[in-house]
Design an enzyme around this catalytic site. Structure first.
Site, short mmCIF file in Angstrom:
data_model
loop_
_atom_site.label_atom_id
_atom_site.label_comp_id
_atom_site.label_asym_id
_atom_site.label_seq_id
_atom_site.Cartn_x
_atom_site.Cartn_y
_atom_site.Cartn_z
N SER A 156 9.06 -4.53 5.81
CA SER A 156 8.37 -3.31 6.21
C SER A 156 6.90 -3.30 5.80
O SER A 156 6.46 -2.49 4.97
CB SER A 156 9.11 -2.11 5.63
N ARG A 171 -1.46 -7.70 6.50
CA ARG A 171 -1.98 -7.19 5.23
C ARG A 171 -0.81 -6.58 4.48
O ARG A 171 0.21 -6.20 5.07
CB ARG A 171 -3.06 -6.12 5.47
N ASP A 209 11.05 -1.74 9.43
CA ASP A 209 12.08 -0.72 9.16
C ASP A 209 12.11 0.39 10.21
O ASP A 209 13.17 0.94 10.53
CB ASP A 209 11.95 -0.13 7.74
#
Ligand code: GLC
Length: 533
Positions: A156, A171, A209
């Protein structure tokens, strides 16, 4: 100064007015569009390569792991094919030092070890059978595929997906910071460590997610309509929705992208945590600004830093400390003290976590919002037990509660922005029962419901008109009234209004990311098999 007035003044700094809601929705729609056209935009709008949502008839045994923020979960999921499933899972807190490890290997080998422990505990036949075969057979071509678990990897964080089980970390978010992982394929990082332990597991799908939540909700959701949006309001916040393939123009421009075009749709991961990093429309109090400066990623995830569980406690802590430090405001003050040193004039213990960054947990906001006890006894007990404030007065507790509520309410009203924008941008409100046909038949769901959203908002709305949204995460599940605050803001958007708001059904998709990852592993398996035929 009267404490109650001061508390109200600070609370008012967290107002997010109906006009601001409306402006933000417009800006969100603009940024959605921009993100569909090109890379490097505030809303990443990541194509997920998932082109269909399930309908509840899917079957099989799959594994899923979930690296979300706070915990790492390993599960196996038996999909029964009738909208129900059984799930076995284990969960460990991710040690803080691994979130900022020197090398990605440290984190990923830890994850593989948890998978090994899970297999030994819950699937020992499978595990030992595999080890035995490895020792005793020297069959050419290795083992049959069915002896290997297909695993859906819920990861996630923002990933540029380049295939169903391949994606490059763009990132880190939510306090993670491991430099050498950025730019690498996270599936390969996990598969390498799984292989190093010789586990019978193949990473078949990489899943955000929110995408998992959308898939799980669609599998279990009652009613005929497919789910439009999967959203997380937990440690972080984000959403993934079903978009028309035609509108994902940046994908069409990519000649190497391979995906199924038959449904005409693709799930897009918005990464809305980074909505409006430029602060054109987002509110910005001094507490928000100070908090941001002290994160590993200043200027990034600016929406998330105002909405999600990782940050709300810290916003409250900063607001409370600003009052405590003002000698004229009687908050947590020791009336008998004659010094000017802030630590010794307060009733807050010098070792209290309240003095430390990130020392106030977001669960405190839920506790005080829910506190209906005489004289806010529960809030005062919590301040005493968890935060070293032994002599909080009723007025102190009331002041903290007023500010906490303002922060929670602002978070919920902000959360309405992407929901409204996605409902409007996808034109869902234009479809009404007169014109819609539904192609996602599903029987009643069986997911355990938390204390949060419970499929409300559908009274007297025909099933065909329902716009279904699956949500998960500690905030939406446990913060009292979070959904009601969201709904209030949705009604303030004129294109939605009271009539549109009623059509929006928000339902919890508990453990959605695990089940969703299994569903995507299943779809990925089918696609691989079709390709071999
Ligand atoms: C952060 C991540 C995003 C995830 C969300 C919820 O915003 O960047 O990928 O979906 O948290 O966990």
């Amino acid at each position: 100064m009267a404490l109650a007035d001061e508390a109200r003044r600070v609370a008012a700094e967290f107002d997010f007015t109906p006009d601001e809601v409306r402006n933000s929705v417009k800006e969100f729609i603009r940024q959605m569009d921009e993100g569909l056209q090109k890379d490097g935009t505030e809303l990443s709008q990541i194509p997920t390569y998932v082109t269909a949502v399930p309908n509840g008839t899917e079957k099989g045994l799959y594994m899923a792991v979930d690296l979300g923020g706070t915990n790492f979960r390993v599960c196996s999921i038996q999909l029964h094919g009738n909208s129900t499933f059984s799930l076995t899972q284990s969960k460990v807190a991710i040690p803080r030092e691994l979130m900022v490890a020197k090398t990605s290997k440290e984190l990923f080998s830890f994850l593989a070890k948890q998978i090994e422990a899970f297999l030994k505990e819950h699937h020992s036949n499978h595990y030992h059978g595999h080890i035995r075969r490895r020792r005793t057979t020297s069959l050419e071509g290795g083992f049959k595929d069915e002896e290997i678990f297909s695993l859906g990897f819920t990861f996630s964080f923002p990933v540029r997906q380049i295939g169903i089980n391949k994606g490059i970390l763009m990132r880190w978010t939510k306090g993670f910071d491991i430099a050498d992982a950025v730019g690498q394929d996270v599936c390969a990082l996990l598969q390498n460590e799984i292989d190093a332990l010789h586990l019978p597991v193949r990473v078949a799908a990489l899943v955000n997610d929110t995408v998992g939540t959308l898939m799980a909700r669609s599998y279990t959701s009652p009613g005929k309509t497919g789910t439009l949006l999967g959203a997380i309001f937990g440690t972080g916040t984000n959403g993934a929705y079903v978009e028309k393939l035609d509108k994902v123009t940046k994908l069409k421009a990519d000649n190497e992208a391979v995906y199924d075009q038959s449904t005409g749709e693709m799930i897009v991961n918005t990464e809305w945590g980074s909505f409006d990093n430029g602060l054109k429309v987002l509110p910005n109090t001094p507490y928000d600004a100070e908090l941001d400066k002290n994160t590993p990623n200043p200027g990034i995830q600016m929406f998330e830093k105002r909405v999600s569980g990782m940050f709300l406690g810290e916003i409250l802590r900063r607001a409370v400390i600003s009052l405590v430090k003002n000698p004229d405001v009687p908050l947590f003050k020791d009336e008998n003290s004659a010094t000017n040193d802030v630590h010794s004039t307060t009733t807050i213990d010098a070792t209290s976590p309240l003095w430390k960054e990130w020392g106030l947990d977001t669960s405190f906001l839920s506790i005080t919002e829910a506190d209906a006890s005489q004289g806010l006894r529960v809030t005062r007990q919590t301040l005493d037990r968890d935060y070293g404030i032994s002599a909080a007065s009723v007025e102190d507790a009331e002041a903290v509660k007023v500010i906490a509520r303002a922060i929670g309410r602002r978070a919920a009203r902000l959360s309405a922005v992407p929901i409204a924008a996605i409902v409007l941008a996808t034109g869902k409100l234009n479809n009404s029962s007169a014109s819609t046909t539904s192609d996602h038949p599903a029987t009643a769901g069986s997911v355990p419901r938390g204390s949060g959203p419970s499929d409300a908002g559908k009274d007297d709305v025909s099933e065909d008109d329902v716009i279904d949204i699956g949500v998960d995460g500690s905030l939406v599940e446990f913060y009292p009234g979070f959904e009601e605050y969201i709904r209030e803001a949705l009604r303030e958007v004129p294109e939605i209004g009271a009539a549109g708001e009623k059509r929006i059904r928000i339902g919890i998709a508990k453990d959605g990311s695990g089940v969703g990852a299994a569903l995507i592993a299943l779809v990925a398996g089918k696609v691989a098999a079709d390709a071999e035929e």
